[in-house]
Design a protein around this motif. Structure first.
Motif, PDB file in Angstrom:
ATOM      1  N   THR A 144     -25.470  -0.507 -30.156  1.00  0.00           N
ATOM      2  CA  THR A 144     -24.952  -1.875 -30.228  1.00  0.00           C
ATOM      3  C   THR A 144     -25.888  -2.744 -31.063  1.00  0.00           C
ATOM      4  N   LEU A 145     -25.385  -3.876 -31.516  1.00  0.00           N
ATOM      5  CA  LEU A 145     -26.226  -4.817 -32.249  1.00  0.00           C
ATOM      6  C   LEU A 145     -27.408  -5.269 -31.396  1.00  0.00           C
ATOM      7  N   GLN A 146     -27.164  -5.509 -30.108  1.00  0.00           N
ATOM      8  CA  GLN A 146     -28.225  -5.943 -29.201  1.00  0.00           C
ATOM      9  C   GLN A 146     -29.318  -4.883 -29.079  1.00  0.00           C
ATOM     10  N   GLU A 147     -28.926  -3.625 -28.930  1.00  0.00           N
ATOM     11  CA  GLU A 147     -29.924  -2.552 -28.832  1.00  0.00           C
ATOM     12  C   GLU A 147     -30.721  -2.424 -30.119  1.00  0.00           C
ATOM     13  N   ASN A 148     -30.067  -2.567 -31.267  1.00  0.00           N
ATOM     14  CA  ASN A 148     -30.793  -2.515 -32.544  1.00  0.00           C
ATOM     15  C   ASN A 148     -31.731  -3.712 -32.694  1.00  0.00           C
ATOM     16  N   ALA A 149     -31.316  -4.880 -32.223  1.00  0.00           N
ATOM     17  CA  ALA A 149     -32.191  -6.056 -32.270  1.00  0.00           C
ATOM     18  C   ALA A 149     -33.437  -5.812 -31.417  1.00  0.00           C
ATOM     19  N   GLU A 150     -33.255  -5.211 -30.260  1.00  0.00           N
ATOM     20  CA  GLU A 150     -34.397  -4.893 -29.391  1.00  0.00           C
ATOM     21  C   GLU A 150     -35.313  -3.874 -30.057  1.00  0.00           C
ATOM     22  N   ARG A 151     -34.737  -2.864 -30.714  1.00  0.00           N
ATOM     23  CA  ARG A 151     -35.544  -1.874 -31.431  1.00  0.00           C
ATOM     24  C   ARG A 151     -36.339  -2.528 -32.563  1.00  0.00           C
ATOM     25  N   LEU A 152     -35.686  -3.410 -33.308  1.00  0.00           N
ATOM     26  CA  LEU A 152     -36.362  -4.086 -34.416  1.00  0.00           C
ATOM     27  C   LEU A 152     -37.517  -4.936 -33.901  1.00  0.00           C
ATOM     28  N   GLU A 153     -37.302  -5.622 -32.810  1.00  0.00           N
ATOM     29  CA  GLU A 153     -38.369  -6.429 -32.203  1.00  0.00           C
ATOM     30  C   GLU A 153     -39.551  -5.549 -31.812  1.00  0.00           C
ATOM     31  N   ILE A 154     -39.286  -4.421 -31.189  1.00  0.00           N
ATOM     32  CA  ILE A 154     -40.360  -3.484 -30.791  1.00  0.00           C
ATOM     33  C   ILE A 154     -41.074  -2.940 -32.025  1.00  0.00           C
ATOM     34  N   LEU A 155     -40.312  -2.571 -33.036  1.00  0.00           N
ATOM     35  CA  LEU A 155     -40.909  -2.047 -34.273  1.00  0.00           C
ATOM     36  C   LEU A 155     -41.827  -3.076 -34.924  1.00  0.00           C
ATOM     37  N   PHE A 156     -41.329  -4.279 -35.135  1.00  0.00           N
ATOM     38  CA  PHE A 156     -42.134  -5.305 -35.801  1.00  0.00           C
ATOM     39  C   PHE A 156     -43.341  -5.697 -34.972  1.00  0.00           C
ATOM     40  N   GLU A 157     -43.145  -5.856 -33.675  1.00  0.00           N
ATOM     41  CA  GLU A 157     -44.264  -6.223 -32.799  1.00  0.00           C
ATOM     42  C   GLU A 157     -45.382  -5.191 -32.900  1.00  0.00           C
ATOM     43  N   ASN A 158     -45.034  -3.920 -32.820  1.00  0.00           N
ATOM     44  CA  ASN A 158     -46.043  -2.866 -32.802  1.00  0.00           C
ATOM     45  C   ASN A 158     -46.601  -2.530 -34.174  1.00  0.00           C
ATOM     46  N   LEU A 159     -45.756  -2.497 -35.186  1.00  0.00           N
ATOM     47  CA  LEU A 159     -46.231  -2.167 -36.533  1.00  0.00           C
ATOM     48  C   LEU A 159     -46.976  -3.331 -37.178  1.00  0.00           C
ATOM     49  N   LEU A 160     -46.436  -4.535 -37.044  1.00  0.00           N
ATOM     50  CA  LEU A 160     -46.983  -5.677 -37.770  1.00  0.00           C
ATOM     51  C   LEU A 160     -47.989  -6.488 -36.961  1.00  0.00           C
ATOM     52  N   SER A 161     -47.659  -6.816 -35.717  1.00  0.00           N
ATOM     53  CA  SER A 161     -48.562  -7.658 -34.923  1.00  0.00           C
ATOM     54  C   SER A 161     -49.723  -6.869 -34.334  1.00  0.00           C
ATOM     55  N   VAL A 162     -49.397  -5.770 -33.663  1.00  0.00           N
ATOM     56  CA  VAL A 162     -50.417  -4.991 -32.971  1.00  0.00           C
ATOM     57  C   VAL A 162     -51.157  -4.065 -33.937  1.00  0.00           C
ATOM     58  N   GLY A 163     -50.455  -3.575 -34.952  1.00  0.00           N
ATOM     59  CA  GLY A 163     -51.087  -2.682 -35.922  1.00  0.00           C
ATOM     60  C   GLY A 163     -51.068  -1.221 -35.519  1.00  0.00           C
ATOM     61  N   ARG A 164     -50.122  -0.839 -34.699  1.00  0.00           N
ATOM     62  CA  ARG A 164     -50.003   0.567 -34.301  1.00  0.00           C
ATOM     63  C   ARG A 164     -49.470   1.395 -35.468  1.00  0.00           C
ATOM     64  N   THR A 165     -49.717   2.681 -35.398  1.00  0.00           N
ATOM     65  CA  THR A 165     -49.204   3.595 -36.424  1.00  0.00           C
ATOM     66  C   THR A 165     -47.703   3.799 -36.220  1.00  0.00           C
ATOM     67  N   THR A 166     -47.066   4.374 -37.219  1.00  0.00           N
ATOM     68  CA  THR A 166     -45.640   4.671 -37.112  1.00  0.00           C
ATOM     69  C   THR A 166     -45.372   5.611 -35.946  1.00  0.00           C
TER      70      THR A 166
END
Length: 154
Positions: free
Chosen positions: A123-145
């Protein structure tokens, strides 16, 4: 759009893209964005590969793209009708190349180094949640892929 605005300051100065609810990118725009990016995000309805001409993609060289995030496979009545009308003109083999695993293989062969993609419809909502998790971890926290994908799998 809200998520992009939230993490805007963490993007490089060369952030480029097309927001699809404004207009659909042309084939030339797809090619330009893919060949000039170090990371690529597709967040949209149905299948990414239904947007890009297969014969043009397989001829591309995309070695600068270190990470491609494909948050597709969202279905609405309107998108289903559009994809059904498009698929009528394609062979079964062509449609098969648009599935997630086959898309990842094709993109890998063109030079994309890492791919994060949905495996099934969502769903769009599930993808929005995934995108939030991806950006938070990749960009803010600096975790690896890899670390970020592990968090997504939980």
């Amino acid at each position: 759009k809200e998520i992009l605005e939230k993490y805007h300051n963490l993007f490089t100065l060369q952030w480029e893209g097309v927001i699809g609810n404004i207009r659909v990118p042309s084939q030339a725009e797809w090619e330009q964005l893919l060949t000039n990016c170090s990371a690529f995000l597709f967040y949209g309805m149905e299948r990414l590969m239904s947007q890009i001409l297969l014969n043009r993609l397989v001829a591309m060289n995309i070695p600068k793209c270190h990470l491609m995030i494909i948050l597709d496979l969202v279905r609405s009545k309107q998108s289903y009708q559009r994809i059904t009308n498009s698929d009528i003109h394609k062979s079964c083999l062509h449609i098969a190349t648009e599935r997630p695993k086959e898309t990842a293989m094709l993109l890998s062969l063109t030079g994309v180094r890492s791919i994060i993609a949905n495996q099934w419809y969502t769903t769009l909502q599930e993808n929005a949640e995934r995108l939030e998790i991806l950006f938070e971890n990749l960009l803010s926290v600096g975790r690896t892929t890899g670390q970020t994908v592990h968090i997504l799998q939980k």
